[in-house]
Design a protein around this motif. Sequence first.
Motif, PDB file in Angstrom:
ATOM      1  N   ASN A  59       0.907  -1.263   0.017  1.00 19.43           N
ATOM      2  CA  ASN A  59       0.047   0.068  -0.006  1.00 19.43           C
ATOM      3  C   ASN A  59       0.899   1.239   0.013  1.00 19.43           C
ATOM      4  OD1 ASN A  59      -1.851   2.078   0.508  1.00 19.43           O
ATOM      5  ND2 ASN A  59      -3.107   1.069   2.141  1.00 19.43           N
ATOM      6  N   THR A  94       0.277   4.137  -1.250  1.00 19.38           N
ATOM      7  CA  THR A  94      -0.245   5.479  -0.622  1.00 19.38           C
ATOM      8  C   THR A  94      -0.346   5.796   0.710  1.00 19.38           C
ATOM      9  OG1 THR A  94      -1.799   5.169  -2.404  1.00 19.38           O
ATOM     10  CG2 THR A  94      -2.375   6.864  -1.048  1.00 19.38           C
ATOM     11  N   LEU A  95      -0.562   4.626   1.554  1.00 23.81           N
ATOM     12  CA  LEU A  95      -0.542   4.896   3.037  1.00 23.81           C
ATOM     13  C   LEU A  95       0.761   4.955   3.576  1.00 23.81           C
ATOM     14  CD1 LEU A  95      -2.208   4.758   5.470  1.00 23.81           C
ATOM     15  CD2 LEU A  95      -2.236   2.453   5.645  1.00 23.81           C
ATOM     16  N   VAL A  96       1.764   4.243   3.141  1.00 21.06           N
ATOM     17  CA  VAL A  96       3.230   4.328   3.577  1.00 21.06           C
ATOM     18  C   VAL A  96       3.744   5.724   3.479  1.00 21.06           C
ATOM     19  CG1 VAL A  96       5.620   3.562   3.271  1.00 21.06           C
ATOM     20  CG2 VAL A  96       3.600   1.803   3.438  1.00 21.06           C
ATOM     21  N   ARG A  97       3.504   6.315   2.049  1.00 18.81           N
ATOM     22  CA  ARG A  97       3.768   7.721   1.811  1.00 18.81           C
ATOM     23  C   ARG A  97       2.777   8.548   2.924  1.00 18.81           C
ATOM     24  NH1 ARG A  97       4.135  11.236  -3.583  1.00 18.81           N
ATOM     25  NH2 ARG A  97       5.764  12.429  -2.739  1.00 18.81           N
ATOM     26  N   ALA A  98       1.724   8.381   3.233  1.00 22.50           N
ATOM     27  CA  ALA A  98       1.129   9.281   4.146  1.00 22.50           C
ATOM     28  C   ALA A  98       1.583   9.114   5.645  1.00 22.50           C
ATOM     29  CB  ALA A  98      -0.292   8.942   4.127  1.00 22.50           C
ATOM     30  N   PHE A  99       2.504   8.240   5.909  1.00 16.99           N
ATOM     31  CA  PHE A  99       2.984   8.094   7.138  1.00 16.99           C
ATOM     32  C   PHE A  99       4.499   9.072   7.295  1.00 16.99           C
ATOM     33  CE2 PHE A  99       1.212   3.638   8.190  1.00 16.99           C
ATOM     34  CZ  PHE A  99       0.064   4.367   8.833  1.00 16.99           C
TER      35      PHE A  99
END
Lengths: 295, 238
Positions: A183, A185-190
């Motif tokens: 995922n 997108t989520l890893v980037r959003a972290f």
Amino acid sequence: MFELFGISSQALFGQLLIGLINGSFYALLSLGLAVIFGMLNIINFSHGAQYMLGAFTAYFLLQYAGLGYWWAIFLAPIVVGITGIIIERLFLQWLYKLDHLYGLLLTFGLALIFEGTFRNFFGSSGLPYSVPPALQGGRNLGFMFLPNYRGWVVVFSLAVCLTTWFVIERTKLGSYLRAATENPTLVRAFGINVPRMITLTYGFGVALAALAGVMAAPIYNVSPQMGANLIIVVFAVVVIGGMGSIMGAIVTGFGLGLIEGLTKVFFPEASNTVIFIIMAIVLLIRPAGLFGRSA
Amino acid sequence: MLSPGAVPLLAVEGLQAWYGESHVLHGVTFDVIAGEVVTLLGRNGAGKTTTLKSIMGIVGQRTGSVRYEGKELIGLTSDRIARLGIALCPEERGIFASLDVEENLLLPPKVRAGGLELDRIFKLFPNLQERLSSQGTKLSGGEQQMLAIGRILRTGARLLLLDEPTEGLAPVIIEQIGKTIGTLKQQGFTILLVEQNFRFASTVADRYYVMENGRIIDRFANAELEANLDKLHDYLGV
């Protein structure tokens, strides 16, 4: 010396060793393909050409800079890895959201360009690259004669493969890679710079191919088609192992090298096709591959 | 409604967002003061989740203004936004199957000082400590939700975006999550909560905004909830 099914131990173990050597290259190359496919969703068809570039870089370092094998094994992966990073930034980054086919076509086209260019300048007969002095000669193991360089190739590839596996499956950096494969997108959003991680992953996968190329240079000579011949088999290995698994790529690579070697001993007529026969059977029974996770 | 002179931690103004061709948010305006728990209410498809994703920078296209601590977030990528101190707990929880519980918990990098220590997180969610080496997605739904909240408490982020943390969970777990939100608020976290369940929201929220068709259509404080119940039933269709 002893005999088994009418075959001398020398012949049997000799072929097994050749199988292991081939398996080392299958494992290194399919590992790079698996890492790249996991993160970039791209089937890197230029992998064989990048392996060839590794071998040529070693050749150039020796011819033009007087730097031998040990420099090459260190420098060539870095140099070719950097060309990979440039390719990713210039071309591949635009393809991630498209069908696999686009990445495959682009990298296939790049492979043709690289191989064509090198054939134009260096012909197709192959250039010699000698075994480094420290690894010349061999030793008698009792049941067979082991050339030192070939022993080195098997041990060093295995070490590189297992280190890669360890980094991906057991370290913090590896957990970023695995999570971003699932995922992004989520890893980037972290707060993790995923695009940079993807670029470096491609560079690393390409560097693995170049490393294999350097190791292959003293065994197979340096020639523009050296990768094209190998990569078809490596793709069969990847299909058999399944795209999703790092350990799968390593085990399948070495395993199929050995099976190919055994086939050369017991039924030489099939030795060029045995991997493709196994591929066909695996595709029928387990389409996701032996270690693959079906979607 | 704002106490005079209070500077909002998060100020959203005229926010519009698109998924490809479809225009989802049509000018959303609201704010969140530091230390508050603010809840976005609304039916499915009203744009609540998209609002959280737009703040975090993970929708295709957005315009308008989202300011955090006075800094404009429109135009920043999501990793930069996260590094300013905002963390998202997504609706689908986003637990990674290829990571064990411990790796999931430690995945988000520290973006600022002042995050909760691991033992504080284990105090909030004791189940997690017992299952550290399990595969992330082998946890129950409730444990996955705790993991999804727990992992963003370590990072030092001060604004937490929680997207329907109670969805599909048993009442006893919902109660535990409610208590956790209360504890976090006491510790100075600011929380923007998306909820369909306003009974749950009323146990934790200071203020509400109601969304419909990609806009804010109403707002009230928790003390005004009872007086607004009829209207709210109407908005939410319950």
